[in-house]
Design an enzyme around this catalytic site. Structure first.
Site, PDB file in Angstrom:
ATOM      1  N   HIS A 277      42.939  48.203  41.075  1.00 17.18           N
ATOM      2  CA  HIS A 277      42.389  48.730  42.251  1.00 17.18           C
ATOM      3  C   HIS A 277      41.039  47.886  42.537  1.00 17.18           C
ATOM      4  CE1 HIS A 277      42.134  51.425  45.431  1.00 17.18           C
ATOM      5  NE2 HIS A 277      41.873  52.366  44.937  1.00 17.18           N
ATOM      6  N   HIS A 328      49.238  41.322  48.459  1.00 19.25           N
ATOM      7  CA  HIS A 328      48.739  42.621  48.843  1.00 19.25           C
ATOM      8  C   HIS A 328      50.154  43.678  48.752  1.00 19.25           C
ATOM      9  CE1 HIS A 328      46.958  46.307  50.744  1.00 19.25           C
ATOM     10  NE2 HIS A 328      45.838  45.926  50.067  1.00 19.25           N
ATOM     11  N   ASP A 387      39.307  40.920  48.355  1.00 18.81           N
ATOM     12  CA  ASP A 387      38.909  40.575  46.992  1.00 18.81           C
ATOM     13  C   ASP A 387      38.614  39.159  46.806  1.00 18.81           C
ATOM     14  OD1 ASP A 387      38.670  43.302  45.934  1.00 18.81           O
ATOM     15  OD2 ASP A 387      41.045  43.209  45.771  1.00 18.81           O
TER      16      ASP A 387
END
Length: 450
Positions: A277, A328, A387
């Site tokens: 996460h 994702h 990210d």
């Protein structure tokens, strides 16, 4: 724990692994939605929400069809939100906090009043820094954040009241004070565990959240306007991501039991800490450092492809076979957060003369889908997620890796609080999914007969 005790623990762990094993085929046999996912990969509908919406695909005749990603805060497209405050040359996080908590965009007066309120509430209670943060420094800032949030229960005169007014009050205080908790937690860790000098800068009422973070994190409190703007953008893009993401769902689960705000937010922090996460940005940083060491020419795409192939084949980096920062659970063709952050990252890279390094990131984004198809033989849409570029941005901003995930938590407080309030007002039922028992029944045997 001594060596004999360790060996005993290892023996016991083998028993646990054996007794806890469940045949993965049973999930399909019983039509269990493993990970609360449907068989086509979409999420199981567990509730309704007005807070946020994440769009990354559409379903046609039961099949998931790829689409460009969209992210909405209270029905407002995040692209429009970002475009709005950037055109005005102002910071946007405070506006997003207001929008998420109250469900509407603020007027200029409302935004000024809300920003002033956050400024007035930024300082922590008397004794909190000394008694809670400095006396018990943690090697992991996320654990320090969770512990500090739980400790705020003791400083609250009315902690268990779940009325809307009280929870809004608690939410605003947490949004205002979280940057200080994070900064002081990091400074304590640096001082007591890394033997560095201790710097504790007070937050400044007149500064934005992003500016205060840079002021409190840096020894000289110095920063440029571009640095503050890109940190502000990162906070905006991490503020909310729908009720189905792990930490927001955890917030709603704890809230549905009737528990207090501090328990719900501390639980969400624990969820966000996980490498699957919020901790994913740390994995990206570690992977990129590994790639930089092993790819000699950062502008040679063939050399980059060869090393990405080794990673996917589990022959390099951590052996997981994953290219962190790519792919994702919902986004297919694009992640709007990555698109927006990449635009600002290019601006920052030019200012800091880091384009060669940024081009390596851009090459990984371009080449990963190709390499994945060649290695796996599967034509799959794999887009960069937020990210991939957040780690690059933080590194260029000279932000220590220890607070990459804590920054994510700082940004997500308004989203978590908005979901908590919505659950309190509309849920009215404790969240309790079912688990199918697949254990073989046995009669109890007295101790003397075992």
């Amino acid at each position: 724990m001594n060596e004999q005790q360790r060996k005993k623990i290892e023996e016991l762990s083998l028993i646990v692994e054996q007794e806890s094993y469940i045949d993965s085929n049973l999930y399909a046999n019983y039509d269990v939605k493993r990970g609360l996912r449907n068989s086509n990969g979409t999420g199981v509908l567990a509730g309704l929400s007005k807070v946020g919406e994440v769009h990354g695909y559409y379903v046609e005749d039961g099949d998931v069809m790829p689409d460009h990603g969209k992210l909405y805060y209270r029905g407002k497209n995040v692209y429009d939100i970002v475009d709005g405050f950037q055109k005005d040359k102002r910071f946007g996080f405070e506006e997003v906090c207001y929008l998420l908590l109250f469900g509407k965009l603020p007027t200029a007066l409302e935004l000024n009043e809300f920003s002033d309120l956050l400024g007035e509430l930024r300082e922590l209670e008397d004794g909190f820094v000394r008694g809670m943060i400095l006396k018990a420094p943690s090697t992991d800032i996320m654990n320090k954040l969770a512990r500090s949030v739980l400790a705020k229960y003791s400083y609250d005169d009315n902690p268990d009241d779940t009325s809307t007014a009280n929870v809004i009050r608690q939410s605003i205080e947490l949004i205002a004070q979280f940057p200080s908790i994070m900064a002081y937690g990091y400074q304590a860790k640096s001082h007591y565990h890394n033997n560095e000098s201790l710097f504790l800068h007070k937050p400044k009422r007149e500064l934005s959240t992003a500016e205060n973070i840079l002021t409190m994190m840096r020894h000289d409190s110095d920063y440029s306007r571009v640095e503050a703007e890109i940190l502000d953008l990162s906070l905006v893009l991490h503020a909310e991501h729908g009720g189905g993401n792990n930490s927001s769902f955890v917030t709603r689960v704890v809230t549905s039991s009737g528990s207090d705000t501090y328990s719900a937010i501390a639980a969400a922090i624990g969820s966000l800490k996980g490498p699957k996460h919020g901790g994913a940005n740390m994995k990206v940083l570690a992977m990129m450092n590994d790639i930089k060491r092993n790819v000699k020419k950062w502008d040679n795409k063939e050399e980059i492809k060869r090393y990405l192939t080794k990673i996917i084949n589990k022959e390099a980096f951590d052996g997981s076979g994953l290219i962190y920062g790519m792919g994702h659970a919902i986004y297919t063709l694009s992640d709007p957060r990555a698109v927006l952050l990449k635009q600002k990252a290019i601006e920052l890279a030019k200012e800091k003369d880091k384009m060669l390094e940024l081009n390596l990131y851009l090459a990984i984004e371009e080449l990963t889908p190709q390499v994945f198809t060649e290695v796996k033989g599967i034509d799959k849409h794999i887009a960069a997620n937020v990210d991939l570029y957040s780690g690059f941005v933080y590194e260029i901003l000279n932000i220590p890796p220890d607070i990459y995930t804590p920054l994510f938590a700082t940004a997500r407080i308004p989203g978590w609080c908005a979901h908590r309030i919505e659950e309190l007002l509309t849920g009215h039922r404790i969240i309790r999914p079912a688990y199918k028992s697949v254990v073989t029944k046995h009669k109890y045997r007295p101790l003397s007969e075992r």
